[in-house]
Write a protein that holds these residues in place. Structure first.
Motif, PDB file in Angstrom:
ATOM      1  N   ASP A   1       0.836  -1.213   0.000  1.00  0.00           N
ATOM      2  CA  ASP A   1       0.000   0.000   0.000  1.00  0.00           C
ATOM      3  C   ASP A   1       0.870   1.264   0.000  1.00  0.00           C
ATOM      4  O   ASP A   1       0.583   2.217  -0.727  1.00  0.00           O
ATOM      5  CB  ASP A   1      -0.936   0.026   1.212  1.00  0.00           C
ATOM      6  CG  ASP A   1      -2.051  -0.990   1.119  1.00  0.00           C
ATOM      7  OD1 ASP A   1      -2.310  -1.533   0.021  1.00  0.00           O
ATOM      8  OD2 ASP A   1      -2.674  -1.262   2.169  1.00  0.00           O
TER       9      ASP A   1
ATOM     10  N   TRP B   1       2.385   1.769  -3.564  1.00  0.00           N
ATOM     11  CA  TRP B   1       1.498   2.349  -4.576  1.00  0.00           C
ATOM     12  C   TRP B   1       1.390   3.860  -4.422  1.00  0.00           C
ATOM     13  O   TRP B   1       1.182   4.568  -5.404  1.00  0.00           O
ATOM     14  CB  TRP B   1       0.104   1.734  -4.511  1.00  0.00           C
ATOM     15  CG  TRP B   1       0.007   0.292  -4.917  1.00  0.00           C
ATOM     16  CD1 TRP B   1      -0.534  -0.727  -4.183  1.00  0.00           C
ATOM     17  CD2 TRP B   1       0.429  -0.312  -6.151  1.00  0.00           C
ATOM     18  NE1 TRP B   1      -0.463  -1.914  -4.875  1.00  0.00           N
ATOM     19  CE2 TRP B   1       0.122  -1.688  -6.077  1.00  0.00           C
ATOM     20  CE3 TRP B   1       1.044   0.184  -7.294  1.00  0.00           C
ATOM     21  CZ2 TRP B   1       0.398  -2.571  -7.120  1.00  0.00           C
ATOM     22  CZ3 TRP B   1       1.324  -0.696  -8.330  1.00  0.00           C
ATOM     23  CH2 TRP B   1       1.008  -2.056  -8.242  1.00  0.00           C
TER      24      TRP B   1
ATOM     25  N   SER C   1      -3.294  -6.905  -4.818  1.00  0.00           N
ATOM     26  CA  SER C   1      -3.263  -5.465  -4.620  1.00  0.00           C
ATOM     27  C   SER C   1      -3.295  -4.732  -5.962  1.00  0.00           C
ATOM     28  O   SER C   1      -4.024  -3.731  -6.124  1.00  0.00           O
ATOM     29  CB  SER C   1      -2.019  -5.077  -3.824  1.00  0.00           C
ATOM     30  OG  SER C   1      -1.971  -3.698  -3.628  1.00  0.00           O
TER      31      SER C   1
ATOM     32  N   LEU D   1      -6.242  -2.278  -7.330  1.00  0.00           N
ATOM     33  CA  LEU D   1      -5.947  -0.923  -7.796  1.00  0.00           C
ATOM     34  C   LEU D   1      -6.530  -0.704  -9.192  1.00  0.00           C
ATOM     35  O   LEU D   1      -7.136   0.339  -9.473  1.00  0.00           O
ATOM     36  CB  LEU D   1      -4.434  -0.670  -7.788  1.00  0.00           C
ATOM     37  CG  LEU D   1      -3.982   0.748  -8.081  1.00  0.00           C
ATOM     38  CD1 LEU D   1      -4.502   1.729  -7.034  1.00  0.00           C
ATOM     39  CD2 LEU D   1      -2.458   0.799  -8.129  1.00  0.00           C
TER      40      LEU D   1
ATOM     41  N   SER E   1     -10.269  -0.281  -9.001  1.00  0.00           N
ATOM     42  CA  SER E   1     -10.723   0.913  -8.294  1.00  0.00           C
ATOM     43  C   SER E   1     -11.123   2.052  -9.227  1.00  0.00           C
ATOM     44  O   SER E   1     -11.871   2.941  -8.829  1.00  0.00           O
ATOM     45  CB  SER E   1      -9.640   1.415  -7.336  1.00  0.00           C
ATOM     46  OG  SER E   1      -8.588   2.059  -8.053  1.00  0.00           O
TER      47      SER E   1
END
Length: 154
Positions: free
Chosen positions: A72, A75, A112, A116, A119
């Motif tokens: 996290d 990113w 992850s 992303l 999203s």
């Protein structure tokens, strides 16, 4: 038990502080990985002939700061839609890559990345690569903890 994580996302100088300041992080080392030359120098990596990327190797306590939280943070430091480098740093030695050191890390990174992408945060596709970690070579000493040595913010 300590683990290692390796991330590339532009100049390694800018990648150290965001991780170094987190709880459970034992060390963040600037270096080179992903190439075919043993013990490359900064000048060799910058020549774009070794195949290496500038990266950081993080030694961390997963009980305090789990790998998914490291991803996290990663990113937030990169433009995952730019395969040609990061921000003003251009070329393959600055490409965004998550280098996994275990199958568990690979699965966390892949999930992850998919989250992303789903999203809708970015208009362009996520191009950050997820690759198996190979040898990591520590960069020259003047690159280590650069943000602590510099008087102006990066």
């Amino acid at each position: 038990m300590r683990e290692k994580a390796i991330f590339a996302g532009g100049c390694f100088w800018c990648m150290i502080k965001p991780f170094d300041t987190q709880p459970g992080i034992e060390s963040v080392v600037a270096g080179y990985t992903g190439g075919h030359t043993e013990n490359p120098t900064y000048e060799e990596v910058c020549s774009e002939k070794t195949g290496h990327t500038e990266a950081v190797e993080i030694t961390f306590d997963p009980e305090v700061f789990p790998y998914d939280k490291l991803v996290d943070v990663y990113w937030q430091q990169t433009d995952p839609t730019d395969a040609g480098g990061q921000f003003v740093d251009r070329g393959s030695s600055y490409r965004p890559v998550i280098f996994y050191t275990s199958e568990e890390q690979r699965m966390i990174a892949e999930k992850s990345k998919a989250d992303l992408e789903a999203s809708g945060r970015f208009k362009n596709p996520i191009v950050t690569q997820i690759e198996k970690a190979g040898p990591f070579y520590k960069a020259e000493e003047y690159h280590q903890d650069f943000y602590k040595k510099r008087s102006e913010p990066l």
